[in-house]
Design a protein around this motif. Sequence first.
Motif, PDB file in Angstrom:
ATOM      1  N   PRO A 162       0.810  -1.219   0.000  1.00  0.00           N
ATOM      2  CA  PRO A 162       0.000   0.000   0.000  1.00  0.00           C
ATOM      3  C   PRO A 162       0.848   1.276   0.000  1.00  0.00           C
ATOM      4  O   PRO A 162       1.989   1.262  -0.481  1.00  0.00           O
ATOM      5  N   VAL A 163       0.302   2.359   0.533  1.00  0.00           N
ATOM      6  CA  VAL A 163       0.976   3.669   0.546  1.00  0.00           C
ATOM      7  C   VAL A 163       2.258   3.597   1.378  1.00  0.00           C
ATOM      8  O   VAL A 163       2.271   3.035   2.473  1.00  0.00           O
ATOM      9  N   LEU A 164       3.335   4.141   0.827  1.00  0.00           N
ATOM     10  CA  LEU A 164       4.652   4.029   1.451  1.00  0.00           C
ATOM     11  C   LEU A 164       5.134   5.349   2.046  1.00  0.00           C
ATOM     12  O   LEU A 164       4.767   6.429   1.578  1.00  0.00           O
ATOM     13  N   TYR A 165       5.990   5.222   3.063  1.00  0.00           N
ATOM     14  CA  TYR A 165       6.711   6.390   3.577  1.00  0.00           C
ATOM     15  C   TYR A 165       8.072   5.886   4.043  1.00  0.00           C
ATOM     16  O   TYR A 165       8.315   4.675   4.131  1.00  0.00           O
ATOM     17  N   GLY A 166       8.961   6.815   4.341  1.00  0.00           N
ATOM     18  CA  GLY A 166      10.291   6.445   4.814  1.00  0.00           C
ATOM     19  C   GLY A 166      11.186   7.656   4.756  1.00  0.00           C
ATOM     20  O   GLY A 166      10.701   8.797   4.753  1.00  0.00           O
ATOM     21  N   GLU A 167      12.485   7.415   4.705  1.00  0.00           N
ATOM     22  CA  GLU A 167      13.450   8.513   4.732  1.00  0.00           C
ATOM     23  C   GLU A 167      13.506   9.178   3.359  1.00  0.00           C
ATOM     24  O   GLU A 167      14.250   8.756   2.470  1.00  0.00           O
ATOM     25  N   GLU A 169      13.924  12.146   0.406  1.00  0.00           N
ATOM     26  CA  GLU A 169      14.855  13.218   0.018  1.00  0.00           C
ATOM     27  C   GLU A 169      14.114  14.552  -0.037  1.00  0.00           C
ATOM     28  O   GLU A 169      14.686  15.597   0.248  1.00  0.00           O
ATOM     29  N   ARG A 170      12.848  14.486  -0.435  1.00  0.00           N
ATOM     30  CA  ARG A 170      11.949  15.650  -0.447  1.00  0.00           C
ATOM     31  C   ARG A 170      10.619  15.190   0.116  1.00  0.00           C
ATOM     32  O   ARG A 170      10.230  14.027  -0.085  1.00  0.00           O
ATOM     33  N   LEU A 171       9.896  16.053   0.801  1.00  0.00           N
ATOM     34  CA  LEU A 171       8.616  15.666   1.413  1.00  0.00           C
ATOM     35  C   LEU A 171       7.620  15.135   0.381  1.00  0.00           C
ATOM     36  O   LEU A 171       6.819  14.254   0.683  1.00  0.00           O
ATOM     37  N   GLU A 172       7.698  15.651  -0.856  1.00  0.00           N
ATOM     38  CA  GLU A 172       6.745  15.253  -1.915  1.00  0.00           C
ATOM     39  C   GLU A 172       6.954  13.807  -2.380  1.00  0.00           C
ATOM     40  O   GLU A 172       6.163  13.283  -3.155  1.00  0.00           O
ATOM     41  N   GLU A 173       8.025  13.184  -1.901  1.00  0.00           N
ATOM     42  CA  GLU A 173       8.340  11.832  -2.369  1.00  0.00           C
ATOM     43  C   GLU A 173       7.350  10.777  -1.860  1.00  0.00           C
ATOM     44  O   GLU A 173       7.299   9.671  -2.393  1.00  0.00           O
ATOM     45  N   SER A 174       6.597  11.117  -0.827  1.00  0.00           N
ATOM     46  CA  SER A 174       5.628  10.172  -0.270  1.00  0.00           C
ATOM     47  C   SER A 174       4.322  10.892   0.027  1.00  0.00           C
ATOM     48  O   SER A 174       4.327  12.035   0.496  1.00  0.00           O
ATOM     49  N   ALA A 175       3.210  10.211  -0.221  1.00  0.00           N
ATOM     50  CA  ALA A 175       1.887  10.780   0.057  1.00  0.00           C
ATOM     51  C   ALA A 175       1.649  10.956   1.553  1.00  0.00           C
ATOM     52  O   ALA A 175       0.745  11.671   1.963  1.00  0.00           O
ATOM     53  N   VAL A 176       2.488  10.309   2.368  1.00  0.00           N
ATOM     54  CA  VAL A 176       2.391  10.444   3.823  1.00  0.00           C
ATOM     55  C   VAL A 176       3.214  11.646   4.292  1.00  0.00           C
ATOM     56  O   VAL A 176       2.706  12.536   4.979  1.00  0.00           O
ATOM     57  N   THR A 177       4.474  11.702   3.881  1.00  0.00           N
ATOM     58  CA  THR A 177       5.360  12.769   4.362  1.00  0.00           C
ATOM     59  C   THR A 177       4.995  14.137   3.791  1.00  0.00           C
ATOM     60  O   THR A 177       5.289  15.165   4.411  1.00  0.00           O
ATOM     61  N   VAL A 178       4.351  14.155   2.622  1.00  0.00           N
ATOM     62  CA  VAL A 178       3.993  15.431   1.982  1.00  0.00           C
ATOM     63  C   VAL A 178       3.069  16.274   2.860  1.00  0.00           C
ATOM     64  O   VAL A 178       2.985  17.492   2.715  1.00  0.00           O
ATOM     65  N   MET A 179       2.408  15.632   3.834  1.00  0.00           N
ATOM     66  CA  MET A 179       1.498  16.355   4.729  1.00  0.00           C
ATOM     67  C   MET A 179       2.213  17.149   5.820  1.00  0.00           C
ATOM     68  O   MET A 179       1.589  17.937   6.527  1.00  0.00           O
ATOM     69  N   PHE A 199      -3.134   2.216   4.986  1.00  0.00           N
ATOM     70  CA  PHE A 199      -2.269   1.429   5.867  1.00  0.00           C
ATOM     71  C   PHE A 199      -0.822   1.824   5.572  1.00  0.00           C
ATOM     72  O   PHE A 199      -0.133   1.144   4.809  1.00  0.00           O
ATOM     73  N   PRO A 200      -0.373   2.957   6.143  1.00  0.00           N
ATOM     74  CA  PRO A 200       0.960   3.457   5.802  1.00  0.00           C
ATOM     75  C   PRO A 200       2.035   2.418   6.146  1.00  0.00           C
ATOM     76  O   PRO A 200       2.023   1.821   7.221  1.00  0.00           O
TER      77      PRO A 200
END
Length: 313
Positions: A162-167, A169-179, A199-200
């Motif tokens: 499903p939707v991914l997040y992690g370390e 390089e830019r916040l836009e790289e993940s639909a989770v971190t972009v928030m 389910f991040p």
Amino acid sequence: EDVDIPSRRVLITGATGLLGRAVFKEFNENNWNAVGCGYRRAQPRFEQINLLDSIAVHDIIHDFQPHVIVHCAAERRPDVVESQPDAASQLNVAASGNLAKEAAGVGAFLIYISTDYVFDGTSPPYKETDVPNPLNLYGKTKLEGEKAVLENNEDAAVLRIPVLYGEVERLEESAVTVMFDKVQFSNKSANMDHWQQRFPTNVKDVATVCRQLAEKRMLDPSVKGTFHWSGNEQMTKYEMACAIADAFNLPSSHLRPNTDCPVVGALRPRNAQLDCSKLEMLGIGQRTPFRAGIKESLWPFLVDKRWRQTVFH
């Protein structure tokens, strides 16, 4: 003195991306000889390969002779797929089928990364045997990619996530971190989706699953077909944003839950929860708690520098 090069070889496509970087690191740190390839961001760390160039793909696979190929490269932004359908289909479908054929040619185990968006989200949780019904073109291209892979290579594996997040390089790289910006700038109220159940999933966990699957396959040729992996914390984007705020001791009163079904952009499944019991039964899996994983991923992007000094004391 000679540095011992590990005998097990793995090739990772999309190694410059959020997931690919984690997959490369996981294999590299666990006694695999890992080669990554990318395109725009490849040099100097990775091989620059256009996956639409079948000759270049053939050459790197025949030169390196990998035992395993993890295919992370994809157009994964649903709205971009809708606006550039031909390019997305070339990468998500045609290139994947070709890679599967080349993998079969050298006897390499291919892991094709797919998505929970192959399901319509009306009757979760979804097992590997459940019938897919993608709602948007992204899900359709990834499902076609799955079929192209398995048609060209019956011994390949498909790993839906499903939707991914992690370390990032830019916040836009993940639909989770972009928030994170909306969370941090609490002077401005922000409407956050509170309709779609997500389910991040931490890319480090997916990377571990890929390595465990590869290592199991090296011992057992029956390891093939479709598999599901996912984090187990169900959250809307609104709930993720509140959890992020809480993790950094930031206010969340400016965040507003929006329970309406989204109308702009590509259609999204309401709840495409993946049942992961097949991998769990094989003893494969790893889950980083969301709060711990998101802290590790986002602290470099924290604007309030005072907090940085105290966070890890």
